[in-house]
Design a protein around this motif. Structure first.
Motif, PDB file in Angstrom:
ATOM      1  N   MET A  46       0.819  -1.202   0.000  1.00 54.12           N
ATOM      2  CA  MET A  46       0.000   0.000   0.000  1.00 54.12           C
ATOM      3  C   MET A  46       0.861   1.264   0.000  1.00 54.12           C
ATOM      4  N   SER A  47       1.995   1.221   0.708  1.00 52.01           N
ATOM      5  CA  SER A  47       2.925   2.354   0.682  1.00 52.01           C
ATOM      6  C   SER A  47       3.453   2.577  -0.729  1.00 52.01           C
ATOM      7  N   MET A  48       3.786   1.482  -1.395  1.00 55.04           N
ATOM      8  CA  MET A  48       4.262   1.588  -2.766  1.00 55.04           C
ATOM      9  C   MET A  48       3.215   2.259  -3.651  1.00 55.04           C
ATOM     10  N   GLY A  49       1.947   1.889  -3.458  1.00 54.30           N
ATOM     11  CA  GLY A  49       0.881   2.491  -4.250  1.00 54.30           C
ATOM     12  C   GLY A  49       0.752   3.977  -3.989  1.00 54.30           C
ATOM     13  N   CYS A  50       0.826   4.371  -2.725  1.00 53.02           N
ATOM     14  CA  CYS A  50       0.742   5.798  -2.374  1.00 53.02           C
ATOM     15  C   CYS A  50       1.889   6.580  -3.000  1.00 53.02           C
ATOM     16  N   ILE A  51       3.089   6.030  -2.915  1.00 53.97           N
ATOM     17  CA  ILE A  51       4.265   6.714  -3.454  1.00 53.97           C
ATOM     18  C   ILE A  51       4.216   6.756  -4.974  1.00 53.97           C
ATOM     19  N   LEU A  52       3.794   5.677  -5.606  1.00 52.74           N
ATOM     20  CA  LEU A  52       3.688   5.638  -7.064  1.00 52.74           C
ATOM     21  C   LEU A  52       2.670   6.668  -7.550  1.00 52.74           C
ATOM     22  N   ASN A  53       1.559   6.808  -6.828  1.00 50.74           N
ATOM     23  CA  ASN A  53       0.577   7.827  -7.183  1.00 50.74           C
ATOM     24  C   ASN A  53       1.160   9.228  -7.038  1.00 50.74           C
ATOM     25  N   ALA A  54       1.921   9.449  -5.970  1.00 55.51           N
ATOM     26  CA  ALA A  54       2.516  10.767  -5.740  1.00 55.51           C
ATOM     27  C   ALA A  54       3.513  11.125  -6.830  1.00 55.51           C
ATOM     28  N   VAL A  55       4.316  10.149  -7.251  1.00 51.55           N
ATOM     29  CA  VAL A  55       5.265  10.395  -8.345  1.00 51.55           C
ATOM     30  C   VAL A  55       4.526  10.798  -9.614  1.00 51.55           C
ATOM     31  N   ASN A  56       3.485  10.059  -9.943  1.00 55.88           N
ATOM     32  CA  ASN A  56       2.757  10.317 -11.183  1.00 55.88           C
ATOM     33  C   ASN A  56       1.939  11.602 -11.136  1.00 55.88           C
ATOM     34  N   SER A  57       1.771  12.172  -9.961  1.00 53.59           N
ATOM     35  CA  SER A  57       1.006  13.416  -9.840  1.00 53.59           C
ATOM     36  C   SER A  57       1.825  14.651 -10.196  1.00 53.59           C
ATOM     37  N   VAL A  58       3.145  14.482 -10.353  1.00 54.47           N
ATOM     38  CA  VAL A  58       4.034  15.617 -10.644  1.00 54.47           C
ATOM     39  C   VAL A  58       4.590  15.458 -12.063  1.00 54.47           C
ATOM     40  N   PRO A  59       4.149  16.272 -13.014  1.00 54.35           N
ATOM     41  CA  PRO A  59       4.573  16.104 -14.410  1.00 54.35           C
ATOM     42  C   PRO A  59       6.090  16.094 -14.597  1.00 54.35           C
ATOM     43  N   GLN A  99      -3.936   3.568 -11.169  1.00 53.59           N
ATOM     44  CA  GLN A  99      -5.033   4.152 -11.947  1.00 53.59           C
ATOM     45  C   GLN A  99      -5.607   3.194 -12.982  1.00 53.59           C
ATOM     46  N   GLU A 100      -4.892   2.134 -13.294  1.00 55.79           N
ATOM     47  CA  GLU A 100      -5.389   1.162 -14.261  1.00 55.79           C
ATOM     48  C   GLU A 100      -6.402   0.195 -13.644  1.00 55.79           C
ATOM     49  N   PHE A 101      -6.620   0.317 -12.339  1.00 56.44           N
ATOM     50  CA  PHE A 101      -7.511  -0.595 -11.631  1.00 56.44           C
ATOM     51  C   PHE A 101      -8.720   0.175 -11.082  1.00 56.44           C
ATOM     52  N   ASP A 102      -9.759  -0.565 -10.719  1.00 56.82           N
ATOM     53  CA  ASP A 102     -10.975   0.073 -10.206  1.00 56.82           C
ATOM     54  C   ASP A 102     -10.688   0.864  -8.939  1.00 56.82           C
ATOM     55  N   ASP A 103      -9.814   0.335  -8.086  1.00 60.17           N
ATOM     56  CA  ASP A 103      -9.422   1.040  -6.871  1.00 60.17           C
ATOM     57  C   ASP A 103      -8.095   0.478  -6.388  1.00 60.17           C
ATOM     58  N   ILE A 104      -7.504   1.111  -5.388  1.00 62.05           N
ATOM     59  CA  ILE A 104      -6.170   0.717  -4.932  1.00 62.05           C
ATOM     60  C   ILE A 104      -6.198  -0.630  -4.214  1.00 62.05           C
ATOM     61  N   TRP A 107      -5.675  -3.071  -6.869  1.00 62.97           N
ATOM     62  CA  TRP A 107      -4.260  -2.976  -7.232  1.00 62.97           C
ATOM     63  C   TRP A 107      -3.409  -3.718  -6.208  1.00 62.97           C
ATOM     64  N   HIS A 108      -3.730  -3.579  -4.925  1.00 66.55           N
ATOM     65  CA  HIS A 108      -3.007  -4.267  -3.855  1.00 66.55           C
ATOM     66  C   HIS A 108      -2.986  -5.778  -4.097  1.00 66.55           C
ATOM     67  N   ASP A 109      -4.133  -6.350  -4.429  1.00 69.24           N
ATOM     68  CA  ASP A 109      -4.207  -7.796  -4.650  1.00 69.24           C
ATOM     69  C   ASP A 109      -3.427  -8.203  -5.896  1.00 69.24           C
ATOM     70  N   TYR A 110      -3.453  -7.352  -6.914  1.00 73.17           N
ATOM     71  CA  TYR A 110      -2.667  -7.623  -8.127  1.00 73.17           C
ATOM     72  C   TYR A 110      -1.175  -7.657  -7.806  1.00 73.17           C
ATOM     73  N   VAL A 111      -0.705  -6.710  -7.005  1.00 71.43           N
ATOM     74  CA  VAL A 111       0.718  -6.661  -6.664  1.00 71.43           C
ATOM     75  C   VAL A 111       1.113  -7.867  -5.812  1.00 71.43           C
ATOM     76  N   ARG A 112       0.274  -8.238  -4.853  1.00 69.30           N
ATOM     77  CA  ARG A 112       0.574  -9.407  -4.029  1.00 69.30           C
ATOM     78  C   ARG A 112       0.704 -10.663  -4.887  1.00 69.30           C
ATOM     79  N   GLU A 113      -0.179 -10.790  -5.871  1.00 66.66           N
ATOM     80  CA  GLU A 113      -0.124 -11.941  -6.781  1.00 66.66           C
ATOM     81  C   GLU A 113       1.135 -11.882  -7.642  1.00 66.66           C
TER      82      GLU A 113
END
Length: 210
Positions: A46-59, A99-104, A107-113
């Motif tokens: 979940m931390s990875m998801g938060c950080i990845l979102n933050a990176v992508n928020s800055v052009p 953002q490619e998933f319905d919600d984070i 995405w969490h379950d996809y990353v775990r898999e």
């Protein structure tokens, strides 16, 4: 990606031996930390998801130099090392943006898999020469959960590299966690790093974690 009207030739940092610099700052992760423990979710993922979102928020963090032209990627996937300490397995994987998933949570379950598939050998993981990574739409993400660090430096393959490198550390007793980011001054100034940390804090405070 898109080409930018950006004056590379006269950029003040373009001819530096290295335009790379790093910053480390702490964010409060109490809300997410407690939510993960209460809901049996991986705080690391979940931390990875938060950080990845933050990176992508800055052009500016999505910019690169290709064929002597400035470009901006539409998004950056994450590339991160993963390990199985019991078996001594260490590999890398590439993960798609939340953002490619319905919600984070999806995405969490996809990353775990994906972690399971890569560590088991069913998925070959991410393989790309270090010199080629700067031309790929990725951000390097790494976690050092054993250390509550104040600052961190990164290895530099090429002083002219642009790709952001992000590392986060151990959560301390005050539920604060250091995040270090290495960037290129060609595209990224202090204001943009301020946006990154501001948006990272917003991600960790998401209403979903109430």
């Amino acid at each position: 990606m898109k080409k930018l009207d950006f004056d590379l030739k006269n950029n003040p940092f373009i001819n530096f031996q290295s335009a790379r610099y790093a910053m480390s700052a702490r964010v409060n992760v109490e809300k997410l930390w407690k939510w993960c423990h209460e809901n049996d979710k991986s705080f690391y993922v979940m931390s990875m998801g938060c950080i990845l979102n933050a990176v992508n928020s800055v052009p500016q963090l999505k910019r690169r130099i290709l064929n002597d032209e400035a470009i901006e990627h539409d998004y950056l996937d994450g590339v991160t090392p993963i390990m199985d300490e019991d078996k001594g397995i260490y590999r890398e994987m590439r993960v798609r943006v939340p953002q490619e998933f319905d919600d984070i949570l999806q995405w969490h379950d996809y990353v775990r898999e994906e972690i399971s598939e890569v560590l088991s050998g069913n998925d070959g993981g991410f393989i790309c020469e270090m010199e080629e990574r700067d031309y790929t739409n990725i951000v390097n993400l790494s976690c050092i959960p054993w250390v509550d660090f104040d600052m961190l430096t990164n290895c530099t393959v090429d002083g002219g590299a642009i790709q952001p490198l992000v590392t986060w550390g151990k959560v301390n007793d005050d539920y604060e966690m250091s995040i270090s980011i290495t960037v290129s001054h060609i595209f990224v100034n202090g204001r943009e790093l301020g946006y990154f940390y501001e948006n990272a804090q917003k991600e960790f405070n998401n209403d979903l974690f109430d």
